[in-house]
Design a protein around this motif. Structure first.
Motif, mmCIF file in Angstrom:
data_model
loop_
_atom_site.group_PDB
_atom_site.id
_atom_site.type_symbol
_atom_site.label_atom_id
_atom_site.label_comp_id
_atom_site.label_asym_id
_atom_site.label_seq_id
_atom_site.Cartn_x
_atom_site.Cartn_y
_atom_site.Cartn_z
ATOM 1 N N VAL A 42 0.947 -0.764 -0.028
ATOM 2 C CA VAL A 42 -0.077 -0.049 0.267
ATOM 3 C C VAL A 42 0.961 1.112 -0.149
ATOM 4 C CG1 VAL A 42 -1.686 0.906 1.237
ATOM 5 C CG2 VAL A 42 -1.991 -0.692 1.113
ATOM 6 N N TRP A 43 1.780 1.215 0.889
ATOM 7 C CA TRP A 43 2.964 2.392 0.948
ATOM 8 C C TRP A 43 3.751 2.815 -0.475
ATOM 9 C CZ3 TRP A 43 3.971 6.707 3.677
ATOM 10 C CH2 TRP A 43 5.127 7.159 3.349
ATOM 11 N N PRO A 68 -17.992 -14.885 21.864
ATOM 12 C CA PRO A 68 -17.153 -14.371 22.797
ATOM 13 C C PRO A 68 -15.981 -15.431 22.773
ATOM 14 C CG PRO A 68 -19.186 -14.369 24.171
ATOM 15 C CD PRO A 68 -19.380 -15.432 22.499
ATOM 16 N N GLY A 69 -14.601 -14.786 23.012
ATOM 17 C CA GLY A 69 -13.926 -15.665 23.048
ATOM 18 C C GLY A 69 -13.057 -15.755 21.440
ATOM 19 N N ASN A 70 -13.314 -15.507 20.226
ATOM 20 C CA ASN A 70 -13.114 -16.351 18.854
ATOM 21 C C ASN A 70 -12.510 -15.132 18.882
ATOM 22 O OD1 ASN A 70 -13.916 -18.563 19.431
ATOM 23 N ND2 ASN A 70 -16.398 -18.339 17.770
ATOM 24 N N VAL A 71 -12.454 -14.094 19.143
ATOM 25 C CA VAL A 71 -11.328 -13.191 18.789
ATOM 26 C C VAL A 71 -9.880 -13.400 19.413
ATOM 27 C CG1 VAL A 71 -11.328 -10.771 18.845
ATOM 28 C CG2 VAL A 71 -13.535 -11.494 18.796
ATOM 29 N N ARG A 72 -9.019 -12.644 18.489
ATOM 30 C CA ARG A 72 -7.894 -13.034 18.827
ATOM 31 C C ARG A 72 -6.810 -11.525 18.560
ATOM 32 N NH1 ARG A 72 -2.192 -14.275 17.648
ATOM 33 N NH2 ARG A 72 -1.648 -14.879 19.935
ATOM 34 N N LEU A 73 -7.326 -10.388 19.239
ATOM 35 C CA LEU A 73 -6.453 -9.255 18.761
ATOM 36 C C LEU A 73 -4.485 -9.407 18.889
ATOM 37 C CD1 LEU A 73 -9.048 -6.293 20.176
ATOM 38 C CD2 LEU A 73 -8.710 -7.257 18.211
ATOM 39 N N GLN A 74 -4.615 -8.873 17.957
ATOM 40 C CA GLN A 74 -2.559 -8.279 17.854
ATOM 41 C C GLN A 74 -2.121 -7.947 17.893
ATOM 42 O OE1 GLN A 74 -0.884 -11.912 15.170
ATOM 43 N NE2 GLN A 74 -2.178 -13.306 15.653
ATOM 44 N N PRO A 75 -2.382 -6.766 18.640
ATOM 45 C CA PRO A 75 -1.965 -5.253 18.103
ATOM 46 C C PRO A 75 -0.435 -4.464 17.910
ATOM 47 C CG PRO A 75 -2.694 -5.259 20.662
ATOM 48 C CD PRO A 75 -2.775 -7.192 19.504
ATOM 49 N N GLU A 76 0.004 -6.041 18.107
ATOM 50 C CA GLU A 76 1.308 -6.136 18.718
ATOM 51 C C GLU A 76 1.933 -5.914 16.830
ATOM 52 O OE1 GLU A 76 0.276 -10.252 18.586
ATOM 53 O OE2 GLU A 76 0.031 -8.835 19.723
ATOM 54 N N LEU A 77 0.963 -6.642 15.755
ATOM 55 C CA LEU A 77 1.566 -5.768 14.473
ATOM 56 C C LEU A 77 1.440 -5.470 13.738
ATOM 57 C CD1 LEU A 77 -0.394 -9.090 13.025
ATOM 58 C CD2 LEU A 77 1.198 -8.953 13.139
ATOM 59 N N LEU A 78 0.307 -3.846 14.726
ATOM 60 C CA LEU A 78 0.521 -2.334 14.116
ATOM 61 C C LEU A 78 1.841 -2.095 15.061
ATOM 62 C CD1 LEU A 78 -3.586 -1.460 15.699
ATOM 63 C CD2 LEU A 78 -2.535 -2.356 13.456
ATOM 64 N N ASP A 79 2.230 -2.506 15.853
ATOM 65 C CA ASP A 79 3.828 -2.345 16.008
ATOM 66 C C ASP A 79 4.663 -2.235 15.097
ATOM 67 O OD1 ASP A 79 5.617 -0.551 18.204
ATOM 68 O OD2 ASP A 79 5.571 -3.099 19.003
ATOM 69 N N SER A 80 4.613 -3.332 14.399
ATOM 70 C CA SER A 80 5.035 -4.157 13.470
ATOM 71 C C SER A 80 5.538 -3.350 12.601
ATOM 72 C CB SER A 80 5.797 -5.678 13.743
ATOM 73 O OG SER A 80 4.427 -6.363 13.421
ATOM 74 N N PHE A 81 3.665 -2.906 11.920
ATOM 75 C CA PHE A 81 3.822 -2.593 10.776
ATOM 76 C C PHE A 81 4.234 -0.816 10.463
ATOM 77 C CE2 PHE A 81 -0.232 -5.246 10.638
ATOM 78 C CZ PHE A 81 0.983 -6.262 9.746
ATOM 79 N N GLN A 82 4.355 -0.457 12.480
ATOM 80 C CA GLN A 82 4.460 1.749 12.458
ATOM 81 C C GLN A 82 6.277 1.003 12.430
ATOM 82 O OE1 GLN A 82 2.855 2.323 15.590
ATOM 83 N NE2 GLN A 82 1.084 3.159 14.490
ATOM 84 N N LYS A 83 7.229 0.075 12.626
ATOM 85 C CA LYS A 83 8.524 0.166 12.736
ATOM 86 C C LYS A 83 8.852 -0.239 11.213
ATOM 87 C CE LYS A 83 8.959 -1.446 17.406
ATOM 88 N NZ LYS A 83 8.585 -1.959 18.875
ATOM 89 N N ASN A 84 8.015 -0.735 10.666
ATOM 90 C CA ASN A 84 8.980 -0.851 9.264
ATOM 91 C C ASN A 84 8.727 0.252 8.372
ATOM 92 O OD1 ASN A 84 9.396 -2.580 6.990
ATOM 93 N ND2 ASN A 84 7.175 -2.160 6.126
ATOM 94 N N LEU A 85 7.462 1.149 8.384
ATOM 95 C CA LEU A 85 7.081 2.041 7.760
ATOM 96 C C LEU A 85 7.295 3.445 8.857
ATOM 97 C CD1 LEU A 85 3.781 0.911 6.052
ATOM 98 C CD2 LEU A 85 5.633 0.931 5.127
ATOM 99 N N GLY A 86 7.730 3.231 9.907
ATOM 100 C CA GLY A 86 7.766 4.156 10.026
ATOM 101 C C GLY A 86 9.738 5.594 9.637
ATOM 102 N N PRO A 87 10.179 5.135 9.316
ATOM 103 C CA PRO A 87 10.820 5.253 8.769
ATOM 104 C C PRO A 87 11.028 6.050 6.873
ATOM 105 C CG PRO A 87 12.191 3.477 9.407
ATOM 106 C CD PRO A 87 10.772 3.465 9.234
ATOM 107 N N LYS A 88 10.113 5.876 6.132
ATOM 108 C CA LYS A 88 9.819 6.045 5.230
ATOM 109 C C LYS A 88 8.874 7.093 5.613
ATOM 110 C CE LYS A 88 10.658 1.742 3.305
ATOM 111 N NZ LYS A 88 9.765 0.739 2.300
ATOM 112 N N VAL A 89 8.149 7.800 6.930
ATOM 113 C CA VAL A 89 6.926 8.893 6.801
ATOM 114 C C VAL A 89 7.482 9.967 7.208
ATOM 115 C CG1 VAL A 89 4.994 9.251 9.041
ATOM 116 C CG2 VAL A 89 5.267 6.774 7.726
#
Length: 89
Positions: A42-43, A68-89
């Motif tokens: 996308v970037w 209930p219980g079927n959702v497994r949020l992985q906010p650490e993914l958002l952190d990894s995406f930001q770290k990957n794209l952060g230097p480009k922004v």
């Protein structure tokens, strides 16, 4: 987009559950999570056109009704995406 003063929100991945008549309850669980490659694509595609966009990556988020219980949020993914794209922004 920029000449018109518009901002594009690019939602990538599949949101689980059901919304607006679309039922995604049967999709494979791995499809509920965007990847670094997804966000990079996308970037790479949109940044040459305009800086006026945001990336809404899927991290297990769900719309509508779900068991209930079927959702497994992985906010650490958002952190990894930001770290990957952060230097480009």
């Amino acid at each position: 987009m920029a000449p018109m003063g518009l901002i594009l929100e690019m939602e990538i991945g599949i949101t689980g559950g059901a919304e607006d008549g679309v039922d995604n309850t049967g999709v494979a669980k791995d499809k509920l999570y965007s990847t670094t490659e997804d966000t990079q694509l996308v970037w790479d595609t949109l940044s040459p056109i305009s800086p006026m966009f945001t990336i809404a990556a899927a991290f297990g988020n769900v719309h509508g009704v779900y068991k209930p219980g079927n959702v497994r949020l992985q906010p650490e993914l958002l952190d990894s995406f930001q770290k990957n794209l952060g230097p480009k922004v």
